[in-house]
Scaffold this active site. Structure first.
Site, mmCIF file in Angstrom:
data_model
loop_
_atom_site.group_PDB
_atom_site.id
_atom_site.type_symbol
_atom_site.label_atom_id
_atom_site.label_comp_id
_atom_site.label_asym_id
_atom_site.label_seq_id
_atom_site.Cartn_x
_atom_site.Cartn_y
_atom_site.Cartn_z
ATOM 1 C CD GLN A 1 -2.967 -0.999 0.094
ATOM 2 O OE1 GLN A 1 -3.201 0.074 -0.461
ATOM 3 N NE2 GLN A 1 -3.573 -2.112 -0.262
ATOM 4 C CE LYS B 1 -2.983 -4.720 -3.022
ATOM 5 N NZ LYS B 1 -4.430 -4.746 -2.872
HETATM 6 N N1 PLP Z 1 -0.424 -6.640 1.865
HETATM 7 C C1 PLP Z 1 -1.244 -5.590 1.888
HETATM 8 C C2 PLP Z 1 -1.017 -4.502 2.889
HETATM 9 C C3 PLP Z 1 -2.304 -5.516 0.987
HETATM 10 O O1 PLP Z 1 -3.123 -4.452 1.004
HETATM 11 C C4 PLP Z 1 -2.499 -6.576 0.063
HETATM 12 C C5 PLP Z 1 -3.645 -6.543 -0.857
HETATM 13 O O2 PLP Z 1 -4.664 -5.956 -0.580
HETATM 14 C C6 PLP Z 1 -1.597 -7.629 0.074
HETATM 15 C C7 PLP Z 1 -0.574 -7.630 0.988
HETATM 16 C C8 PLP Z 1 -1.720 -8.748 -0.898
HETATM 17 O O3 PLP Z 1 -1.521 -8.285 -2.197
HETATM 18 P P1 PLP Z 1 -1.782 -9.219 -3.449
HETATM 19 O O4 PLP Z 1 -3.163 -9.780 -3.290
HETATM 20 O O5 PLP Z 1 -1.675 -8.298 -4.623
HETATM 21 O O6 PLP Z 1 -0.723 -10.271 -3.445
#
Ligand code: PLP
Length: 406
Positions: free
Chosen positions: A204, A227
């Site tokens: 984030q 993201k």
């Molecule tokens: N860590 C944080 C703080 C997140 O907000 C997210 C996804 O929302 C993740 C990890 C996991 O990301 P991803 O689903 O893209 O692997």
């Protein structure tokens, strides 16, 4: 171009021009995934229509072009993270895979019974469950630093939980549920003082402000491309090269080997060591284009988002019965809230009817919600292409919803 021409910027993102339920889309779910500029969408098409070939394998021109672009992308990632080279940048599916890779490869070698893994109460499930699983397998213990009612890591408690038993500290650079920006460099220094290895979940942070890994001083840093205005299915795990080289790989196959013989196989160094098989080449190229697009805009983007956050916070605070969840002094433009008498899912559904997309529920942070004593929140999360007009639409729609719920 004026100092910050958000209207011009929005034209770079085709999806922002669409309507939802007859209303212009107000996309306020950027913490779940960000939208993609045309340059990224075109990069994917261009790769498949002009350069499609496997990397690191062919002697023909297309393969050389694909390989050159793939390795150049690693340099874009390195620059994005403030690094002098891409040696430690491993392409993975996303932050989830990056954290799992460290838990599996680093944890298997370095953790044993009696060791502690220090997490915080505000972690995403992706930065909890891999550690729980490796702790069960190795006999190590997961220890959790509490979060204050304002949504900050309790620094005194954090420090008190550090000891020579602490082998790994893993925390979010920014909380996805609350928007809190954690003092990542200070937390890393404290962890390093007891000899712990540090992983930062940068999911984030990467889309909001400059990430400078040398200044953070951590050992591992993970983020997801989707993201950060890039494609889904691609992300980055950065690790200190000497640390990565000393770890066993976790997947085996083409590209990650130096020599294969039925008598035994030797592996390459990082990053190839952790990139077995044909990678998501188009995703890597799309991610590099996204980062190159975003980097020059980053400083003004941050200021614009902070203005949106301040305006949205003031607007929502003025709505009776609405409670903001997470009021740390340093936040990215993420606003979590609840309305008395209403469920967050109902808020999300009613906002959707007005063309406003937000996220509702526990945000993959069930332990944090339990700690705060709430089932979930409604979360509006802004990106650099959002506008003050969208903030006002959110406020007006929530006022209407609040009257309905009352
Ligand atoms: N860590 C944080 C703080 C997140 O907000 C997210 C996804 O929302 C993740 C990890 C996991 O990301 P991803 O689903 O893209 O692997």
């Amino acid at each position: 171009m004026p100092a910050y021409d958000v209207a011009a910027l929005r034209r770079d993102f085709p999806i922002l021009g669409r309507t939802v339920h007859g209303r212009p889309l107000a996309y306020l779910d950027n913490a779940a995934t960000s939208q993609k500029p045309t340059v990224v969408i075109e990069a994917l098409t261009r790769y498949y229509s002009e350069h499609n070939a496997n990397v690191h394998r062919g002697v023909h021109l297309l393969s050389e072009e694909a390989t050159t672009a793939y390795e150049a992308a690693r340099w874009s990632v390195a620059r994005f993270l403030g690094l002098a080279d891409g040696r430690g940048c491993v392409f993975v599916r996303g932050a989830t895979e990056g954290i799992n890779l460290v838990a599996e490869c680093w944890g298997r070698v370095h953790l044993k019974a009696g060791d502690e893994i220090l997490l915080t109460q505000m972690e995403h499930h992706a930065n909890i469950v891999p550690w729980q699983v490796i702790a069960e397998r190795t006999g190590a213990k997961v220890v959790v630093a509490p979060v204050t009612p304002r949504g900050e890591i309790d620094l005194v408690a954090f420090q008190g939980l550090l000891s020579p038993r602490t082998k790994l500290v893993a925390f979010a650079h920014v909380s996805n549920a609350l928007g809190t920006v954690n003092p990542a460099a200070a937390l890393t220094r404290l962890a390093k003082a007891v000899g712990a290895t540090v992983l930062i979940d940068g999911c984030q942070a990467a889309a909001h402000f400059k990430v400078d890994i040398p200044a953070l001083g951590c050992d591992f840093y993970a983020f997801s491309g989707h993201k950060t205005f890039g494609p889904t299915g691609i992300g980055v795990l950065w690790g200190r090269p000497e640390l990565l080289d000393a770890l066993p790989p976790y997947q085996f196959g083409g590209d990650m080997i130096r020599k294969v013989d039925f008598a035994g196989t030797t592996f390459r160094e990082a990053p190839e060591r952790f990139e077995a098989g044909t990678p998501d080449i188009a995703g890597v190229l799309g991610l590099a284009v996204a980062l190159e697009y975003f980097m020059p805009r980053q400083p003004v983007a941050h200021a614009h988002e902070q203005a949106l956050l301040a305006a949205a916070t003031a607007r929502l605070r003025a709505i009776p019965g609405l409670t903001i969840v997470g009021e740390a002094p340093e936040k990215v433009a993420v606003l979590s809230f609840n309305i008395a008498g209403g469920h967050s899912h109902d808020i999300g559904t009613l906002l959707d009817a007005d063309g406003i997309a937000i996220r509702t529920g526990h945000h993959c942070c069930m332990p944090l919600m339990k700690h705060l004593g709430i089932p979930g929140t409604a979360r509006a999360s802004f990106a650099f292409y959002n506008t003050m007009e969208e903030v006002e639409r959110l406020g007006a729609s929530l006022e209407k919803i609040r009257r309905m719920m009352a």
